[in-house]
Structures are given as C-alpha cells and as structure tokens.
Write a protein that holds these residues in place. Sequence first.
Motif, PDB file in Angstrom:
ATOM      1  N   ASN A 158      -1.605 -46.813   8.191  1.00 13.26           N
ATOM      2  CA  ASN A 158      -2.120 -45.629   7.401  1.00 13.26           C
ATOM      3  C   ASN A 158      -3.482 -44.970   8.006  1.00 13.26           C
ATOM      4  O   ASN A 158      -3.669 -45.198   9.060  1.00 13.26           O
ATOM      5  CB  ASN A 158      -1.584 -45.665   6.108  1.00 13.26           C
TER       6      ASN A 158
ATOM      7  N   GLN B 181      -5.541 -48.944   8.380  1.00 16.27           N
ATOM      8  CA  GLN B 181      -5.220 -49.470   7.310  1.00 16.27           C
ATOM      9  C   GLN B 181      -4.051 -50.484   8.184  1.00 16.27           C
ATOM     10  O   GLN B 181      -2.489 -49.692   8.400  1.00 16.27           O
ATOM     11  CB  GLN B 181      -4.639 -48.711   6.127  1.00 16.27           C
TER      12      GLN B 181
ATOM     13  N   TRP C  35       4.124 -50.200   3.515  1.00 13.89           N
ATOM     14  CA  TRP C  35       3.115 -50.353   3.580  1.00 13.89           C
ATOM     15  C   TRP C  35       2.776 -51.759   2.092  1.00 13.89           C
ATOM     16  O   TRP C  35       3.842 -52.265   1.678  1.00 13.89           O
ATOM     17  CB  TRP C  35       2.504 -49.505   2.203  1.00 13.89           C
TER      18      TRP C  35
ATOM     19  N   ILE D 292      -2.634 -55.265   2.545  1.00 14.94           N
ATOM     20  CA  ILE D 292      -3.146 -54.313   4.253  1.00 14.94           C
ATOM     21  C   ILE D 292      -4.983 -55.227   4.506  1.00 14.94           C
ATOM     22  O   ILE D 292      -5.679 -55.301   4.038  1.00 14.94           O
ATOM     23  CB  ILE D 292      -3.546 -52.947   2.878  1.00 14.94           C
TER      24      ILE D 292
ATOM     25  N   SER E  54      -9.380 -48.112   2.768  1.00 15.44           N
ATOM     26  CA  SER E  54      -9.889 -47.716   3.042  1.00 15.44           C
ATOM     27  C   SER E  54     -11.694 -47.397   3.160  1.00 15.44           C
ATOM     28  O   SER E  54     -12.150 -47.514   1.550  1.00 15.44           O
ATOM     29  CB  SER E  54      -9.510 -45.877   3.449  1.00 15.44           C
TER      30      SER E  54
ATOM     31  N   ARG F  92     -11.960 -45.431  -5.332  1.00 14.12           N
ATOM     32  CA  ARG F  92     -12.021 -46.346  -3.497  1.00 14.12           C
ATOM     33  C   ARG F  92     -12.306 -45.195  -2.733  1.00 14.12           C
ATOM     34  O   ARG F  92     -12.809 -43.477  -3.161  1.00 14.12           O
ATOM     35  CB  ARG F  92     -10.900 -46.329  -3.552  1.00 14.12           C
ATOM     36  N   ASP F  93     -12.711 -45.628  -1.726  1.00 16.10           N
ATOM     37  CA  ASP F  93     -12.594 -44.940  -0.130  1.00 16.10           C
ATOM     38  C   ASP F  93     -14.058 -44.331   0.234  1.00 16.10           C
ATOM     39  O   ASP F  93     -14.168 -43.564   0.310  1.00 16.10           O
ATOM     40  CB  ASP F  93     -11.954 -44.013  -0.134  1.00 16.10           C
TER      41      ASP F  93
ATOM     42  N   GLU G 249      -8.487 -39.229  -2.968  1.00 13.70           N
ATOM     43  CA  GLU G 249      -8.338 -40.247  -2.071  1.00 13.70           C
ATOM     44  C   GLU G 249      -9.561 -39.376  -0.485  1.00 13.70           C
ATOM     45  O   GLU G 249      -9.489 -38.830  -0.337  1.00 13.70           O
ATOM     46  CB  GLU G 249      -7.112 -40.582  -1.325  1.00 13.70           C
ATOM     47  N   CYS G 250      -9.676 -40.326   0.670  1.00  6.75           N
ATOM     48  CA  CYS G 250     -10.596 -40.450   1.721  1.00  6.75           C
ATOM     49  C   CYS G 250     -11.268 -39.356   1.029  1.00  6.75           C
ATOM     50  O   CYS G 250     -11.076 -38.625   1.378  1.00  6.75           O
ATOM     51  CB  CYS G 250      -9.860 -40.439   2.671  1.00  6.75           C
TER      52      CYS G 250
ATOM     53  N   ARG H  73      -0.327 -35.022  -0.949  1.00  8.74           N
ATOM     54  CA  ARG H  73      -0.006 -35.569  -0.093  1.00  8.74           C
ATOM     55  C   ARG H  73      -0.622 -34.849   0.855  1.00  8.74           C
ATOM     56  O   ARG H  73      -0.363 -34.402   2.346  1.00  8.74           O
ATOM     57  CB  ARG H  73       0.942 -36.434   0.810  1.00  8.74           C
TER      58      ARG H  73
ATOM     59  N   TYR I 221      -2.622 -36.775   6.657  1.00 11.39           N
ATOM     60  CA  TYR I 221      -3.382 -37.232   5.371  1.00 11.39           C
ATOM     61  C   TYR I 221      -4.598 -38.498   5.919  1.00 11.39           C
ATOM     62  O   TYR I 221      -4.682 -39.129   6.797  1.00 11.39           O
ATOM     63  CB  TYR I 221      -2.201 -38.110   4.892  1.00 11.39           C
ATOM     64  N   ALA I 222      -5.151 -38.525   4.798  1.00 12.11           N
ATOM     65  CA  ALA I 222      -6.299 -39.248   4.919  1.00 12.11           C
ATOM     66  C   ALA I 222      -7.425 -40.107   5.682  1.00 12.11           C
ATOM     67  O   ALA I 222      -7.872 -40.282   6.744  1.00 12.11           O
ATOM     68  CB  ALA I 222      -5.724 -40.892   4.084  1.00 12.11           C
TER      69      ALA I 222
ATOM     70  N   TRP J 134      -4.126 -39.513   9.673  1.00 12.24           N
ATOM     71  CA  TRP J 134      -2.882 -40.626   9.573  1.00 12.24           C
ATOM     72  C   TRP J 134      -1.587 -39.159   9.544  1.00 12.24           C
ATOM     73  O   TRP J 134      -1.241 -38.198   8.479  1.00 12.24           O
ATOM     74  CB  TRP J 134      -2.744 -41.426   8.413  1.00 12.24           C
TER      75      TRP J 134
HETATM   76  C1  FRU Z   1      -4.990 -42.577   1.236  1.00  5.97           C
HETATM   77  C2  FRU Z   1      -5.091 -44.128   0.445  1.00  5.97           C
HETATM   78  C3  FRU Z   1      -6.539 -45.018   0.228  1.00  5.97           C
HETATM   79  C4  FRU Z   1      -7.329 -46.532   0.508  1.00  5.97           C
HETATM   80  C5  FRU Z   1      -5.302 -47.182   1.182  1.00  5.97           C
HETATM   81  C6  FRU Z   1      -4.524 -47.852   1.076  1.00  5.97           C
HETATM   82  O1  FRU Z   1      -3.935 -43.619   2.007  1.00  5.97           O
HETATM   83  O2  FRU Z   1      -4.100 -44.649  -0.678  1.00  5.97           O
HETATM   84  O3  FRU Z   1      -6.668 -44.319  -1.043  1.00  5.97           O
HETATM   85  O4  FRU Z   1      -8.072 -46.478   0.432  1.00  5.97           O
HETATM   86  O5  FRU Z   1      -4.750 -45.889   0.972  1.00  5.97           O
HETATM   87  O6  FRU Z   1      -4.061 -48.195   2.427  1.00  5.97           O
END
Ligand code: FRU
Length: 535
Positions: free
Chosen positions: A21, A38, A46, A49, A82, A147-148, A202-203, A238, A275-276, A293
Amino acid sequence: ISVSRQHRTAYHFQPPKNWINDPNGPMYYNGIYHLFYQYNPKGSVWGNIVWAHSISKDLINWRTLEPALYPSKPFDKFGCWSGSATIVPGKGPVILYTGVVDDKQTQVQCYAVPEDLNDPLLRKWVKPDKFNPILVANKGVNGSAFRDPTTAWWSKDGHWKILVGSRRKRRGIAYLYRSKDFMTWVQAKHPIHSKGETGMWECPDFYPVLVNGNQGLETSEGGNHVKHVFKNSLDMTRFDYYTVGTYFEDKDRYVPDNTSVDGWGGLRYDYGNFYASKSFFDPSKNRRILWGWANESDTKEDDVRKGWAGIQAIPRTVWLDSTGRQLVQWPVEELNNLRGKEVNMNSQKLQKGDYVEVKGITAAQADVEVTFSFASLDKAETYDPKWVNAQDLCAQKGSKLQGGVGPFGLLTLASQNLEEFTPVFFRIFKGPVKHVVLLCSDATSSSLKSNMYKPSFAGFVDVDLATNKKLSLRSLIDHSVVESFGEGGKTNILSRVYPQLAVANQGHLFVFNNGTEPISVENLKAWSMKPADIK
Ligand code: FRU
C-alpha cells in the motif's frame, strides 16, 4: 500467460509478489531515489506491515533491497506504518514513521536513521532507543487515530515542524509538533488545520509551490513567491483531497484560499484509484514529485489467487497551475525512455458513432497522447446544476449514450469486437456561466468478469473552451492500469481494470466519438512501451 500474471504491470511499480500500500519516505539522496512502501512480506492481503525498500536512478527502473523497517521494538511491534523522510542538513536522512504498539492499534511516532551513512544504498536503518518513540498521543488526542507523520520543515523561528494526521469524532485534524533538535517534539496548542465531518486524515502532506512557474520547492521554503498545498487522504471515501492556500508561519495556521473547497467537494489529485500519496522535492531536477498508491479493484479472493496486490502510480511532477486555483501533474519525463515503436494519427475526422482503431502498437502496454478539436460548442447538452458529482454524472451518461459535443476520446484495453473496453473520454455541457467539461474513465465495460468494482470515475476539467476548442488527453495503459491526464494534467484519473479478452496482444486501442458534433483527432501519438526493469 497465467491468469495470475496477465494483469501484472509492465512499467508501473510493483514488487514480484505480495501486498503493497502507501508509498513511504520517498527521497533523493546522494544520486539515488529511494522509495519505501507499506508491504506484507507474508501474503497478498493487508497485514504484517513493514517498510519495503527499493532504489532507482531514474524513478522508473528499480532494485529491491531488504525491508528498511520491520517490527523489532516494543514501540512498533504490531506494525511499521506510514511516514516520511527528511534530509537534515549536515546529518543526512531521518525517517519518521508510525509504530503500532498493541493489538488495539495504539499508534505512536518513531524515528529511524541509516546505520551507515557511507553505504550509498542506505540498506540498514536503526531505531535508536534513546528518544523512541518520539511522540505518544497527548491527553485529548485519539491514540488509535494518530499517524502518518509528514516530512519536517525548518521554520525561521528555529524549529523543525511536522504534522500528524488524526481525528476527533468526525472532525479531521492535522496536529502540529515542533522540535529544536529533531528528537524532542512538543505539540502546538492549535492544530495547523482541521475540518468537521471529514473523518480521519490519513497521510497528510504539506508543501510549498511556486506561484509562478513549474519548478518544485524544497519543503522548508517560504515567502511571498509561494503558496502552500495541504493534502489529506480521506479514509471514508478513499480519495486524496487537497487545497491551495496560505501558511501563516508565525501562527502555524494554514488557511485554504476561497477558490479551494475544503473537504468532500474539494479538488483531488486524481479522480480514480490513487490514495495515501506523498510528495518529495527532487533537488537534482528542481521538481516536486508525487507518488500515490493504486489498490486493486478485483476481489480479495482474486488477490490471494494472484499472489499480489497493489501498485504505485507513475511518479508525477506537480506544480501550481497558472490560474493559481489548482495543481497540474505530469508523469516524470524519465518515463519517455520506455517509449518504443511510435504510430501517428493526424486530422482524423470522427462523425457520430465512429470509432477508428490505432494500429501497430502493443495497445495493452502503451502511452498515448492525443489532441481533439471541434468547430462549435452549439450542440453541447444543457448542464443541470444538480450534477455536482462528476462520478454520478459519468455513471448516468457513460460513453454509449449519445451526446452533443462528446462523448469522445479513447477506448483503451478494448477487445477486437468491443465486448470489453475502458473508455476515457470528454463530454461537454452548456453551463449557466461557461461550458462544463467532464472527463470520465469508465470501468463499467472493462471486463466480462462480474463481481468486481467497476466504477465510472470522473472529474470536471477547469478549462476555457471559448477561445480554444481543443482538449488533450494522455493515457498510460499497462495491462490492468489506465492512468489518464486530461488537459495537460489538470484532471487525472487512474482506473484498475481486469479484462478477460483484451489481454496481452489481444488488447486494442480506438478513438471514438458518440456526439452529434463532429470531432477531429488533430494529432495522436501512441507508443508501445518497453517494460521497466524492476527486480
Ligand atoms: C493509509 C494507511 C495509513 C497507515 C497505513 C497502514 O492507507 O491506512 O493511515 O499508516 O495505511 O498500512
């Protein structure tokens, strides 16, 4: 070729097997591009990780090294999630990432540095115990939505600053932290930005762009010649949304411009499967590059059968459009080195219902650039102001329903008799103020196989057709990928599709028009693409 291999990409980045990911910590250091991502070393769904690590000299051909980060400490025992890299002047690269400490997914931020800065490939990374984890959720911060971390920037006030994505109930939040030494971090009183009803951010990514010009800027650059871009990945839809705005450095607040919608209705890097994402500054060519991704659109069971899932989109150079209202993205120029045999089509007229094959290339593994023109906009269908959602509009109208000006564009990954095809096309409407241009990448007819996600991805294109009755399109076609750039990269859409007939040398490419206004293919260039060297 086996069923598990026929949809593998030839030039989009993917490892030989297993799940991937988010792109993580992209950077350019000592002549080498690093991409971390990831990765599940144990399977194609998934989990487990780690940060896989690949290196490149040109962003297209890659060598995979050993994973750079894997769970090895109490603070990342349940996953190395991440994060980003920062090149600290005089010290070298530092990775900030999210460690998962327990099975309740409690998240903390950690750092890692190269074991040996003299290793040109930076193969081994260490997580010093002294300061790790560098951040745990303070009181009031949701520790399972924390996170991230971003790349750090250096402020005139003598601090390094980073953002960490979070949420409070349904409010998306980016917390800001400051540090003098990169080890001890203190949370700022106010988040840099937040927005109700957007869910987990996220991210996050935050960086300056030049007001005038397409050169990229180092992440710490500020001043009157820059605007800032703030992006987050909204878990609930997403998609990666961004705004263009102003960073008030003394207050550590970010305010989007009034031309940028904040939240759901806002601009996206890509209106498809992307995404991300994460950007980085490439000092070797003075550009900012964006990685994103693209997940699979088939089922989990298919992914298990295939033994692989997830790719990275082609890295894109990103800069601010001359209108200042949005970004522009374009595949990195190095991709052109994979172009092989070229075919051309010029001044090809397309009447209503026409479709013409572009012959002589490997259409399932190709790069296509095309400019369409039309003499008049008079026949454009009337735009209904209720159509605010481009994807719904595309789903409603599709490529088969006849229009006025458009639908016209490409039929990619098409079987010879059009049992399967993924159309990428424009459709133009007469709006109350100006014309409304829709770009669609419609997976509805992409595969005879049912039971998978076949969305009618679409976005609007901010372009003035009154002076220039032309629209351009570039599509990167790669077996299960159609990655398209409308109007020079103003509106972009990546689709994942899984044809059953239009595979390998059974894939075809057409131009088509299904509107009453005749369309001219002014100029089309298409190339067979050589495979990238990814090991
Ligand atoms: C985004 C995410 C991040 C997290 C990671 C985990 O796709 O959910 O927020 O750090 O993937 O794999």
